[in-house]
Motif scaffolding. Structure first.
Motif, PDB file in Angstrom:
ATOM      1  N   ILE A   1       7.920 105.713 -32.054  1.00 24.39           N
ATOM      2  CA  ILE A   1       8.493 106.950 -32.598  1.00 24.39           C
ATOM      3  C   ILE A   1       9.966 107.058 -32.226  1.00 24.39           C
ATOM      4  O   ILE A   1      10.826 107.333 -33.075  1.00 24.39           O
TER       5      ILE A   1
ATOM      6  N   CYS B   1       8.030 109.434 -39.726  1.00 32.96           N
ATOM      7  CA  CYS B   1       7.792 108.102 -39.197  1.00 32.96           C
ATOM      8  C   CYS B   1       6.315 107.960 -38.881  1.00 32.96           C
ATOM      9  O   CYS B   1       5.582 108.950 -38.805  1.00 32.96           O
ATOM     10  N   GLY B   2       5.859 106.736 -38.692  1.00 32.56           N
ATOM     11  CA  GLY B   2       4.465 106.505 -38.329  1.00 32.56           C
ATOM     12  C   GLY B   2       3.756 105.488 -39.190  1.00 32.56           C
ATOM     13  O   GLY B   2       2.615 105.117 -38.906  1.00 32.56           O
TER      14      GLY B   2
ATOM     15  N   LEU C   1       5.320 113.461 -38.367  1.00 30.09           N
ATOM     16  CA  LEU C   1       4.494 112.275 -38.149  1.00 30.09           C
ATOM     17  C   LEU C   1       3.764 111.998 -39.462  1.00 30.09           C
ATOM     18  O   LEU C   1       2.973 112.812 -39.913  1.00 30.09           O
TER      19      LEU C   1
ATOM     20  N   LEU D   1       1.887 105.320 -34.169  1.00 35.19           N
ATOM     21  CA  LEU D   1       2.463 106.499 -33.532  1.00 35.19           C
ATOM     22  C   LEU D   1       2.531 106.326 -32.017  1.00 35.19           C
ATOM     23  O   LEU D   1       2.376 107.292 -31.264  1.00 35.19           O
TER      24      LEU D   1
END
Length: 319
Positions: free
Chosen positions: A107, A87-88, A128, A102
């Protein structure tokens, strides 16, 4: 018996699920997309691959969703595989450009959404996806620690980050960062070039942050290589004289060793002492199975063969 946690970053080969889920838009996936995912997952398992890599943005979430469909139809798969996602990144939406995000609350939200799409209770690993210049390491660390305490994520890592960026985040985080996923292949060679052009006039042209692989090796951060097959650059779609020469060498080595050209490309990465785990992203079962030898055994390339591949792809002698 090897546990899921122990397998998370240590397998020889990773299956990248970016090609699953249909088109890169918000149109719903269909039965054909689920069938494609089932065939790809089965081919990966048949080839000894047990780590499956996702990201919340792949196919606008549809890659995770069709994978969830596959696991829902075969619940026994969960005990056999490792599931990691990233994710990010926020994709562009209308006039809003794509950005990196982030923030801790983002998150947590993205993890909850990924778990729902994947239809699982816990992620074996969360990476990340890209460095966010506005990220507060303490805020990020608090979010990751919370996800771990809640039993939603077992382990954590990063993607596309330098040694300095990993160390900066790790200073705020009690949990170890155990993965760094980078673009690496026989075509994308800056990660290896950076280490040999030090103190030469070629150094300024290399963008890869020197010391990143060394940091990962020294701190037990497993390196995963996305783009490992170079988008078929040496197995069917050559465009330059150096690529044609490299493809001929790859084919010759594959014939000599009784394996596939894809395996030779993966062995080239795996032969490096950083113990690189390539990520293969094709959805074609026959091409996934062509990577089987790289998943099941040690790379069968000599010191001289490894250098011959590098120099042929490089198209120039070493400094």
């Amino acid at each position: 018996m090897t546990t899921t946690v122990e397998k998370t970053a240590a397998d020889r080969l990773v299956y990248g699920c970016m090609g699953l889920g249909g088109s890169w838009d918000r149109e719903p996936y269909g039965a054909r997309d689920i069938a494609t995912a089932e065939a790809a997952v089965q081919a990966a398992l048949d080839s000894g691959i047990t780590v499956f890599d996702h990201a919340d943005i792949y196919r606008h979430g549809k890659a995770e969703a069709v994978f969830g469909e596959v696991m829902d139809r075969a619940p026994e798969l969960r005990e056999r595989i490792v599931v990691q996602t990233k994710c990010g990144i926020r994709l562009a939406d209308g006039e809003r450009p794509g950005i990196y995000d982030l923030r801790g609350t983002t998150i947590v939200q993205r993890v909850e959404e990924s778990l729902a799409r994947l239809r699982i209770d816990v992620l074996d690993a969360l990476l990340l996806h890209r460095p966010d210049p506005l990220a507060d390491p303490d805020d990020v660390a608090a979010a990751l620690s919370s996800l771990h305490r809640q039993g939603l994520v077992r382990r954590f890592g990063v993607s596309n980050m330098s040694a300095a960026q990993i160390a900066h985040l790790q200073k705020s985080l009690d949990l170890p960062l155990v993965v760094n996923q980078l673009e690496m292949s026989l075509q994308r060679r800056d990660w290896v070039e950076a280490g040999v052009v030090v103190n030469t006039d070629q150094a300024a042209a290399i963008g890869f942050p020197l010391g990143t692989l060394e940091y990962c090796r020294a701190n037990d951060v497993h390196v995963q290589a996305w783009g490992a097959l170079a988008q078929g650059r040496f197995t069917g779609r050559q465009e330059t004289p150096d690529e044609h020469a490299t493809a001929r060498l790859v084919a010759a080595l594959a014939k000599d060793k009784g394996t596939s050209p894809e395996t030779i490309l993966l062995w080239w990465l795996q032969r490096h002492p950083a113990r690189i785990a390539p990520v293969i992203g094709t959805a074609r079962p026959e091409r996934i199975r062509a990577c089987r030898d790289a998943a099941l055994g040690e790379p069968q390339l000599s010191h001289e063969e490894w250098y011959e591949l590098w120099l042929t792809a490089r198209g120039a002698p070493l400094p």
